[in-house]
Design an enzyme around this catalytic site. Structure first.
Site, PDB file in Angstrom:
ATOM      1  N   ASP A   1       0.625   2.524  13.960  1.00  0.00           N
ATOM      2  CA  ASP A   1      -0.298   2.735  13.087  1.00  0.00           C
ATOM      3  C   ASP A   1      -1.638   3.633  13.649  1.00  0.00           C
ATOM      4  O   ASP A   1      -2.204   4.311  12.678  1.00  0.00           O
ATOM      5  CB  ASP A   1      -1.032   1.080  13.047  1.00  0.00           C
TER       6      ASP A   1
ATOM      7  N   ARG B   1     -10.719  -7.778  21.265  1.00  0.00           N
ATOM      8  CA  ARG B   1     -11.263  -7.156  20.396  1.00  0.00           C
ATOM      9  C   ARG B   1     -12.797  -6.883  20.364  1.00  0.00           C
ATOM     10  O   ARG B   1     -13.269  -5.673  19.911  1.00  0.00           O
ATOM     11  CB  ARG B   1     -10.823  -7.600  18.790  1.00  0.00           C
TER      12      ARG B   1
ATOM     13  N   ASP C   1      -7.341  -9.077  13.243  1.00  0.00           N
ATOM     14  CA  ASP C   1      -7.988  -8.258  13.993  1.00  0.00           C
ATOM     15  C   ASP C   1      -8.983  -7.307  13.259  1.00  0.00           C
ATOM     16  O   ASP C   1     -10.056  -7.088  13.944  1.00  0.00           O
ATOM     17  CB  ASP C   1      -6.873  -7.276  14.861  1.00  0.00           C
TER      18      ASP C   1
ATOM     19  N   SER D   1       5.747  -5.743  16.462  1.00  0.00           N
ATOM     20  CA  SER D   1       4.151  -5.429  16.765  1.00  0.00           C
ATOM     21  C   SER D   1       3.787  -5.974  17.877  1.00  0.00           C
ATOM     22  O   SER D   1       3.863  -7.221  18.110  1.00  0.00           O
ATOM     23  CB  SER D   1       3.407  -5.709  15.528  1.00  0.00           C
TER      24      SER D   1
HETATM   25  N1  ARG Z   1      -1.967 -13.574  16.084  1.00  0.00           N
HETATM   26  C1  ARG Z   1      -2.706 -13.045  17.146  1.00  0.00           C
HETATM   27  C2  ARG Z   1      -4.061 -13.145  16.966  1.00  0.00           C
HETATM   28  O1  ARG Z   1      -4.626 -13.221  15.916  1.00  0.00           O
HETATM   29  C3  ARG Z   1      -2.235 -12.066  17.593  1.00  0.00           C
HETATM   30  C4  ARG Z   1      -2.598 -10.612  16.711  1.00  0.00           C
HETATM   31  C5  ARG Z   1      -2.119  -9.154  17.176  1.00  0.00           C
HETATM   32  N2  ARG Z   1      -0.720  -9.250  17.349  1.00  0.00           N
HETATM   33  C6  ARG Z   1       0.059  -8.173  17.383  1.00  0.00           C
HETATM   34  N3  ARG Z   1       1.469  -8.605  17.659  1.00  0.00           N
HETATM   35  N4  ARG Z   1      -0.380  -7.061  16.965  1.00  0.00           N
HETATM   36  O2  ARG Z   1      -4.940 -12.814  17.864  1.00  0.00           O
END
Ligand code: ARG
Length: 399
Positions: free
Chosen positions: A21, A100, A129, A181
């Site tokens: 991405d 984040r 995110d 991912s």
């Molecule tokens: N579901 C988790 C969250 O909202 C992880 C999100 C990121 N996951 C990923 N495989 N890119 O914090």
């Protein structure tokens, strides 16, 4: 009339991971005539940073920052969440969610340093995110323009995105066979997409990044003892560690015994339910140990109240409200409760489990003379009778 001035390209700070991405985003932003400054945050994701830097360069990044944020992440993000026992929906130890706001803070900082007016991230429009990045950024600097290429661009599927990457010869590793991912940092790994979207399918063993299958272990496993001072984990088996190193070590040891895997269907902030697989050996061991010590040291009312706080805290982290006044206020309460959270917790790691086998603290509220059924009992059982009379009084003669 033609302007004489040379057109200055607009700068954008892109949070760059080196994945599909953000690599496509880098190229896409360049196509939109941005000068792209890549910011690569090291949160302990165990990748070859020089390779990612080279990738950004080969895709035309104007400048690249690689910043080691592990210490700050451990001290100021992971530790407060550990002290809070912050666990979302009973399973998720919030590894991605905690990273984040820290990344966002540095995006804003670098933007200021570079006098850039825009920042960009590679999150989709369906996830949490994007919310975490953008709420944090708006809190830190509401004037920054935020660009989310993945939300805006023309590709309708991952396949189209891969085609775009191939068309421009962008260096990516994602294949249609391994479409996961994966987000990783020292606090854990989050894995989604591909076959995992079928809720009834057991995750294939090869998705796991840091935990070994429990099938490969002897059933006994091994003991481990964590020492805490004021709610902060300081020692493993009597040996002192810096927080980042302690977490790394527990990921190694716990990972060997398959500790810290979770398979969850969780409620995202944007209303979707999603399947996510987590690996978090260190976080699992530390949460179990920390909670055990609280059971020993905290008085009942503080303990029970703190359990409610944990729930709220985990929501704040998950919902991207890290830089909120409430989180600051809860941290003050939590820190107050941790003053006497010192001692040791012994656990056995075995076949994916982490089971407490012992605990001790100089501030323990456990009083064997009160609780024993053996010799030396000083508890006055006669008092219980009167206590029960009063406790039951409101419910007598209930209609
Ligand atoms: N579901 C988790 C969250 O909202 C992880 C999100 C990121 N996951 C990923 N495989 N890119 O914090």
């Amino acid at each position: 009339m033609k302007s004489e001035k040379r057109k200055v390209m607009k700068k954008v700070i892109l949070a760059y991971s080196g994945g599909l991405d953000t690599t496509c985003a880098l190229h896409w932003l360049k196509e939109k005539k941005f000068s792209v400054i890549c910011f690569i945050a090291d949160l302990g994701q165990d990748v070859d940073f020089s390779q990612i830097e080279a990738r950004a360069k080969s895709c035309g990044a104007a400048k690249i920052y690689v910043v080691d944020l592990k210490d700050e992440f451990a001290k100021h993000y992971i530790l407060p969440a550990l002290k809070a026992n912050a666990i979302y929906e009973g399973k998720y130890l919030l590894s991605t969610a905690l990273g984040r706001p820290l990344i966002a803070r540095y995006m804003a900082e670098i933007a200021h340093k570079e006098r850039a007016k825009a920042v960009a991230h590679g999150c989709t429009g369906k996830g949490n995110d994007q919310v975490r990045f953008e709420v944090a950024l708006k809190t830190l600097d509401p004037d920054l323009e935020i660009i989310a290429p993945v939300r805006e661009w023309e590709f309708k599927s991952r396949d189209e995105e891969i085609k775009y990457a191939k068309r421009f010869n962008l260096p990516i590793e994602v294949t249609r066979e391994r479409p996961y991912s994966i987000d990783r940092n020292i606090w854990g790994v989050s894995i989604e997409a591909g076959i995992l979207e079928d809720l009834d399918v057991e995750p294939p063993e090869n998705i796991y990044q840091i935990t070994k299958s429990s099938a490969v272990h002897s059933s006994f496993g091994r003991y481990i003892e964590i020492g805490f001072v004021g709610g902060i984990p300081r020692k493993i088996n009597g040996k002192s560690y810096k927080l980042v190193d302690l977490i790394k070590e527990l990921n190694n040891v716990g990972g060997l015994y398959g500790v810290g895997r979770a398979d969850s269907v969780e409620n995202r902030l944007v209303g979707i339910k999603s399947r996510e697989i987590y690996e978090a050996p260190a976080a699992t061991i530390l949460h179990i140990a920390h909670k055990e010590l609280e059971s020993l040291v905290l008085d009942r009312e503080t303990h029970h109240f703190k359990e409610m706080v944990s729930l709220k805290y985990s929501e704040l982290v998950y919902y991207g409200l890290w830089f909120s006044p409430l989180r600051g206020a809860l941290d003050k309460f939590i820190d107050y409760t941790q003053a006497k959270l010192s001692g040791k917790v012994k656990m056995r790691l075995s076949k994916g489990n982490c089971i407490v086998t012992g605990r001790q603290s100089p501030y323990s509220r456990y009083d064997k003379k009160m609780s024993t059924y053996g010799k030396g009992d000083i508890f006055n059982q006669e008092w219980a009778k009167g206590f029960i009379e009063l406790w039951a009084m409101p419910y007598r003669h209930q209609k």
